[in-house]
Design an enzyme around this catalytic site. Structure first.
Site, PDB file in Angstrom:
ATOM      1  CB  THR A   1      -1.959  -9.624  -2.526  1.00 33.71           C
ATOM      2  OG1 THR A   1      -2.340  -8.333  -2.031  1.00 33.71           O
ATOM      3  CG2 THR A   1      -0.459  -9.651  -2.755  1.00 33.71           C
ATOM      4  CB  SER A   2      -6.844  -8.921  -2.148  1.00 36.39           C
ATOM      5  OG  SER A   2      -6.587  -7.576  -1.778  1.00 36.39           O
ATOM      6  N   GLY A   3      -8.396  -8.439  -4.818  1.00 35.53           N
ATOM      7  CA  GLY A   3      -9.217  -7.530  -5.607  1.00 35.53           C
ATOM      8  C   GLY A   3     -10.473  -7.173  -4.847  1.00 35.53           C
ATOM      9  NE  ARG A   4      -9.644  -3.092  -2.186  1.00 34.03           N
ATOM     10  CZ  ARG A   4      -9.247  -1.897  -1.729  1.00 34.03           C
ATOM     11  NH1 ARG A   4      -9.541  -1.547  -0.510  1.00 34.03           N
ATOM     12  NH2 ARG A   4      -8.563  -1.072  -2.492  1.00 34.03           N
TER      13      ARG A   4
ATOM     14  CG  HIS B   1      -0.595   2.599 -12.682  1.00 32.60           C
ATOM     15  ND1 HIS B   1       0.578   3.300 -12.546  1.00 32.60           N
ATOM     16  CD2 HIS B   1      -0.437   1.496 -11.898  1.00 32.60           C
ATOM     17  CE1 HIS B   1       1.402   2.660 -11.748  1.00 32.60           C
ATOM     18  NE2 HIS B   1       0.807   1.564 -11.339  1.00 32.60           N
ATOM     19  CG  ASP B   2      -2.746   0.198  -8.506  1.00 30.62           C
ATOM     20  OD1 ASP B   2      -1.725   0.752  -8.965  1.00 30.62           O
ATOM     21  OD2 ASP B   2      -2.729  -0.926  -7.982  1.00 30.62           O
ATOM     22  CB  THR B   3       0.093   4.580  -8.623  1.00 28.46           C
ATOM     23  OG1 THR B   3       0.520   3.295  -8.173  1.00 28.46           O
ATOM     24  CG2 THR B   3       0.804   5.642  -7.816  1.00 28.46           C
TER      25      THR B   3
ATOM     26  CB  THR C   1       1.453  -4.938  -2.931  1.00 34.34           C
ATOM     27  OG1 THR C   1       0.250  -5.487  -2.397  1.00 34.34           O
ATOM     28  CG2 THR C   1       2.388  -6.064  -3.334  1.00 34.34           C
TER      29      THR C   1
ATOM     30  CG  ASN D   1       7.615   1.535  -9.004  1.00 29.52           C
ATOM     31  OD1 ASN D   1       7.530   2.583  -9.633  1.00 29.52           O
ATOM     32  ND2 ASN D   1       6.746   0.565  -9.120  1.00 29.52           N
TER      33      ASN D   1
END
Length: 499
Positions: free
Chosen positions: A15-18, A241-243, A264, A301
């Site tokens: 939903t967003s990037g930083r 993978h962000d997790t 999310t 998940n």
């Protein structure tokens, strides 16, 4: 040993990037958000795509801001899993990548089960069956011009890395989410791809988290204001993978812990030395995904705060004056456990639309389950948070049972760690202390892996986590009595109730 480093951690969410500037030293771990941009699926002709070129543009804009603020020693990218782009033989992108929330995979897992037994597939991949796993997306794409023309498949963080460096590859923690990765041998399962009639030759070479991919291409270096020439700023494969990056940032202190990476999506599980491939684990739909330093993330998940954010978006579109602190305050005063639903119900997966609103989906689930129907926004939010806490409890307990592991504490990291009500409800539901924070665990893990590769004295995960503890404040939530979580768990359904 390097005393102090400054790196760019690109942390991309659905939903967003930083883009974060991170400073790392012996007693220093500091993040500064220098660039944020909106992200999300783009509907085109009935399908849902990612604007990946726009994501690349925003990544470059963020890297330029990091470079303007001081030295730049390295760059790492983490993002959500499973989604991919296809390259042709000239290395050009074949169309926009699909979003995992696109409906093209409906019914595909059942088709795949007719070709490869689900138990056999789990024994190879150890992967939780989700309708949007990469393998199902590829089967859905069988016969399309894009797949037939493809020379290479790149998962999204690897695609962006390719555009920065010109190097083709797949980082293992993200590759492990595809359903085409052998979790025991840590290689692509070519045999599985062949049995599904998938073009296995498009799977790129694998790389470990912490490996140097390459320096920036000269044109990219010039675009972000870096000098062109040797040695160049290196791009490092982190836990892409962000997790995987978020679990690196869990500030555990030798405790026996479970984690909830709450955003999310919520990823609920344990860090293990090897996979759990039992039939019970498969039937419980737990996943074994690669982690940093050869660890395994044994997790489930859970739908996550997506349901809350889509509800807020629905109310805003209706012209209601809503802000999250006010909603959470109202939810805190709403009746506890009045309404609970299965927060993982597939009806909650697609984005909300004007004709199919998320609060109405929750009300429909409540009606179908014979639960009191939440009417006000505060009641809807309380339903979401109580149901999430029940899902966290259920999956923490089941993970421990399946892995034969006992725990003393639950670490909540990610954006959900800032939701005090959700953290307290999680402690209450699990009957265990919750340690909340840091919110930026994925970006911190990204930066820590980069720093170790660049020479920081961070030999193992314990050292990285010790640095997180020394530099970040955590909030502790003790479990309270009163609410009957056992009865609430039974109301969600006997197969969901857990221990």
């Amino acid at each position: 040993m390097t005393d102090q480093l400054r790196v760019a951690a690109v942390d991309l969410g659905a939903t967003s990037g930083r883009v974060m500037a991170a400073e790392v030293g012996p007693d220093l771990l500091r993040l500064e958000e220098v660039h944020r941009f909106a992200n999300g699926g783009v509907p085109v002709r009935g399908s849902l795509f990612w604007d990946v070129v726009g994501i690349h543009r925003e990544t470059l804009a963020g890297l330029r801001k990091v470079a303007l603020g001081g030295s730049l020693d390295g760059i790492g990218i983490d993002s959500w899993a499973v989604d991919y782009g296809l390259l042709d033989r000239d290395g050009e992108l074949l169309g926009n990548p699909y979003s995992h929330r696109d409906a093209r995979t409906v019914g595909v897992p059942e088709r795949v089960a007719g070709l490869v037994d689900a138990g056999e597939m789990y024994a190879i991949t150890g992967l939780q069956e989700l309708p949007f796993n990469t393998v199902f997306q590829l089967v859905a794409a069988t016969g399309t011009a894009a797949l037939e023309s493809a020379e290479t498949l790149l998962l999204l963080p690897d695609l962006l890395t390719y555009w920065l460096t010109g190097e083709i590859g797949a980082e293992r923690t993200n590759a492990s989410t595809t359903g085409l990765y052998d979790v025991r041998s840590r290689t692509w399962s070519v045999d599985l791809a062949k049995r599904l009639s998938l073009p296995w030759g498009i799977l790129p070479p694998l790389r470990d988290p912490g490996s140097v991919v390459a320096p920036l291409l000269p044109a990219v270096a010039q675009a972000i204001g870096q000098a062109v020439g040797e040695p160049g700023v290196p791009v490092i494969a982190v836990g892409s993978h962000d997790t995987a990056s978020a679990v690196v940032g869990v500030p555990a202190d030798g405790e026996r812990f479970a984690y909830v990476s709450s955003g999310t999506w919520s990823l609920v599980g344990l860090e293990l030395d090897g996979p759990v491939l039992s039939e019970d684990a498969r039937l419980a739909n737990f996943t074994n995904e690669g982690g940093v330093d050869g660890t395994v993330r044994f997790l489930k998940n859970v739908m996550g705060l997506w349901v809350l954010s889509e509800s807020v978006r629905t109310w805003a579109a209706q012209g209601l004056t809503v802000d999250l602190p006010t909603l959470l305050s109202g939810a805190a005063h709403a009746a506890p456990l009045r309404t609970v639903v299965d927060i993982d119900d597939p009806s909650l997966l697609p984005p909300a639309t004007a004709a199919d609103q998320m609060p109405e989906r929750l009300r429909a689930l409540a009606r179908a389950a014979g639960e009191p129907v939440p009417e006000s926004p505060a009641e809807v939010v309380r339903t979401i948070l109580d149901s999430l806490a029940l899902a966290y409890r259920r999956n923490v307990r089941r993970a421990c049972e399946l892995a034969g592991r006992e725990i003393d504490v639950v670490h909540v990291v990610g954006g959900g760690s800032q939701n005090a009500l959700l953290c307290q409800l999680t402690a209450d539901a699990c009957g265990l202390p919750v340690l909340a924070g840091p919110a930026e665990a994925a970006a911190l893990g990204n930066a820590l892996v980069q720093a170790r590769t660049l020479g920081a004295d961070l030999p193992d995960l314990a050292a990285m986590r010790a640095l997180v503890r020394r530099t970040h404040d955590l909030v502790r939530y003790e479990p309270r009595g009163g609410a009957d979580w056992d009865a609430a768990a039974r109301r969600v359904g006997p197969l969901k109730a857990g221990a």
